[in-house]
Design an enzyme around this catalytic site. Structure first.
Site, PDB file in Angstrom:
ATOM      1  N   PHE A   1       0.887  -1.131  -0.075  1.00 12.17           N
ATOM      2  CA  PHE A   1       0.140  -0.081   0.082  1.00 12.17           C
ATOM      3  C   PHE A   1       1.052   1.306   0.065  1.00 12.17           C
ATOM      4  CE2 PHE A   1       0.373  -1.657   4.594  1.00 12.17           C
ATOM      5  CZ  PHE A   1       0.798  -0.520   4.952  1.00 12.17           C
TER       6      PHE A   1
ATOM      7  N   ASN B   1      -7.330   7.210   8.054  1.00  5.76           N
ATOM      8  CA  ASN B   1      -7.551   7.096   9.351  1.00  5.76           C
ATOM      9  C   ASN B   1      -7.353   8.329  10.137  1.00  5.76           C
ATOM     10  OD1 ASN B   1      -4.932   7.011   9.287  1.00  5.76           O
ATOM     11  ND2 ASN B   1      -4.535   5.245  10.470  1.00  5.76           N
TER      12      ASN B   1
ATOM     13  N   ARG C   1      -0.800   7.893  21.437  1.00 10.87           N
ATOM     14  CA  ARG C   1      -1.273   6.569  20.636  1.00 10.87           C
ATOM     15  C   ARG C   1      -2.619   6.021  21.307  1.00 10.87           C
ATOM     16  NH1 ARG C   1       1.745   5.184  17.143  1.00 10.87           N
ATOM     17  NH2 ARG C   1       1.238   2.789  16.843  1.00 10.87           N
TER      18      ARG C   1
ATOM     19  N   ARG D   1      -9.675   7.759  16.141  1.00 17.11           N
ATOM     20  CA  ARG D   1     -10.115   7.036  14.985  1.00 17.11           C
ATOM     21  C   ARG D   1     -11.183   6.101  15.110  1.00 17.11           C
ATOM     22  NH1 ARG D   1      -3.695   5.192  15.014  1.00 17.11           N
ATOM     23  NH2 ARG D   1      -2.924   6.591  13.328  1.00 17.11           N
TER      24      ARG D   1
ATOM     25  N   THR E   1      -4.832   1.624  14.689  1.00 17.04           N
ATOM     26  CA  THR E   1      -4.528   2.097  13.165  1.00 17.04           C
ATOM     27  C   THR E   1      -5.750   1.876  12.290  1.00 17.04           C
ATOM     28  OG1 THR E   1      -1.957   1.838  13.336  1.00 17.04           O
ATOM     29  CG2 THR E   1      -2.926   2.049  11.201  1.00 17.04           C
TER      30      THR E   1
ATOM     31  N   HIS F   1      -2.067  10.744  11.977  1.00 13.41           N
ATOM     32  CA  HIS F   1      -0.823  10.095  12.039  1.00 13.41           C
ATOM     33  C   HIS F   1       0.039  10.502  13.655  1.00 13.41           C
ATOM     34  CE1 HIS F   1       2.975   8.127  11.562  1.00 13.41           C
ATOM     35  NE2 HIS F   1       3.524   9.446  12.153  1.00 13.41           N
TER      36      HIS F   1
ATOM     37  N   GLU G   1      10.712  12.648  13.164  1.00 13.74           N
ATOM     38  CA  GLU G   1       9.500  13.141  12.460  1.00 13.74           C
ATOM     39  C   GLU G   1       9.327  14.545  12.777  1.00 13.74           C
ATOM     40  OE1 GLU G   1       6.221  10.534  13.306  1.00 13.74           O
ATOM     41  OE2 GLU G   1       7.073   9.154  12.191  1.00 13.74           O
TER      42      GLU G   1
HETATM   43  P1  CMP Z   1       0.057   5.721  10.083  1.00 15.73           P
HETATM   44  O1  CMP Z   1      -0.028   6.044  11.317  1.00 15.73           O
HETATM   45  O2  CMP Z   1      -0.008   7.150   9.128  1.00 15.73           O
HETATM   46  O3  CMP Z   1       1.307   4.929   9.406  1.00 15.73           O
HETATM   47  C1  CMP Z   1       1.325   4.168   8.424  1.00 15.73           C
HETATM   48  C2  CMP Z   1       0.085   4.233   7.666  1.00 15.73           C
HETATM   49  O4  CMP Z   1      -0.412   3.246   6.698  1.00 15.73           O
HETATM   50  C3  CMP Z   1      -1.287   4.057   8.534  1.00 15.73           C
HETATM   51  O5  CMP Z   1      -1.279   5.189   9.315  1.00 15.73           O
HETATM   52  C4  CMP Z   1      -2.333   3.605   7.836  1.00 15.73           C
HETATM   53  O6  CMP Z   1      -3.160   4.740   7.329  1.00 15.73           O
HETATM   54  C5  CMP Z   1      -1.630   3.151   6.487  1.00 15.73           C
HETATM   55  N1  CMP Z   1      -1.873   1.730   6.157  1.00 15.73           N
HETATM   56  C6  CMP Z   1      -1.748   0.761   6.963  1.00 15.73           C
HETATM   57  N2  CMP Z   1      -2.369  -0.531   6.511  1.00 15.73           N
HETATM   58  C7  CMP Z   1      -2.699  -0.035   5.184  1.00 15.73           C
HETATM   59  C8  CMP Z   1      -3.160  -0.800   4.317  1.00 15.73           C
HETATM   60  N3  CMP Z   1      -3.641  -2.112   4.287  1.00 15.73           N
HETATM   61  N4  CMP Z   1      -3.756  -0.178   3.252  1.00 15.73           N
HETATM   62  C9  CMP Z   1      -3.633   1.181   3.144  1.00 15.73           C
HETATM   63  N5  CMP Z   1      -2.858   1.916   3.968  1.00 15.73           N
HETATM   64  C10 CMP Z   1      -2.425   1.364   5.059  1.00 15.73           C
END
Ligand code: CMP
Length: 137
Positions: free
Chosen positions: A51, A106, A79, A96, A85, A109, A120
């Site tokens: 992804f 979502n 968190r 979320r 997530t 971050h 970051e």
């Molecule tokens: P984030 O905390 O921004 O860190 C990595 C991101 O990848 C996570 O939040 C999700 O939004 C994204 N993510 C994780 N798994 C998937 C997936 N299966 N498809 C698309 N996005 C994903």
């Protein structure tokens, strides 16, 4: 960081309010549009994931609201406040859990460790954009 979907859905204020009300101190914040280069660097740990392309495309699709918060155990607390997530697994009461449906979109971050927070913050902010002040409680 409030992601492009959170900005589009007018959730910046709510999210800032949650962190303020929890007691954390805002030391930096800005609305910004992330370049593909910054997105790829920021998410480099996910480079091999299927992804990754989608992730970079989404995070660069519109402005994000980047924030730096300070306070006791703020990384772990954030968190907990964000929830899992995958919003379908995030509990009601979390950001979320209350607002998200999809794992890609979502809403927010957050750094997953002090080390990644420091990395970051360095990617997103100049030192002069971070404010040092005493917060009255
Ligand atoms: P984030 O905390 O921004 O860190 C990595 C991101 O990848 C996570 O939040 C999700 O939004 C994204 N993510 C994780 N798994 C998937 C997936 N299966 N498809 C698309 N996005 C994903």
């Amino acid at each position: 960081m409030v992601k492009p979907d959170g900005v589009q859905r007018n959730l910046i204020g709510d999210i800032v309010a949650r962190f303020e009300q929890k007691g954390f101190k805002l030391v930096g914040a800005k609305l910004m549009t992330i370049s593909a280069d910054l997105a790829e660097t920021h998410y480099s740990e996910h480079k091999e994931r299927p992804f990754f392309g989608e992730l970079v495309e989404f995070i660069t699709s519109g402005p994000v609201f980047a924030m730096v918060w300070e306070g006791e155990n703020v990384v772990a607390s954030a968190r907990t406040m964000m929830g899992k997530t995958n919003p379908s697994e995030a509990l009601p009461g979390t950001i979320r859990g209350d607002y998200g449906i999809s794992v890609g979109k979502n809403i927010i971050h957050g750094s997953d460790s002090l080390e990644s927070a420091s990395r970051e913050i360095g990617l997103f902010f100049d030192e002069k954009e971070l404010n040092s002040y005493e917060k009255q409680t």
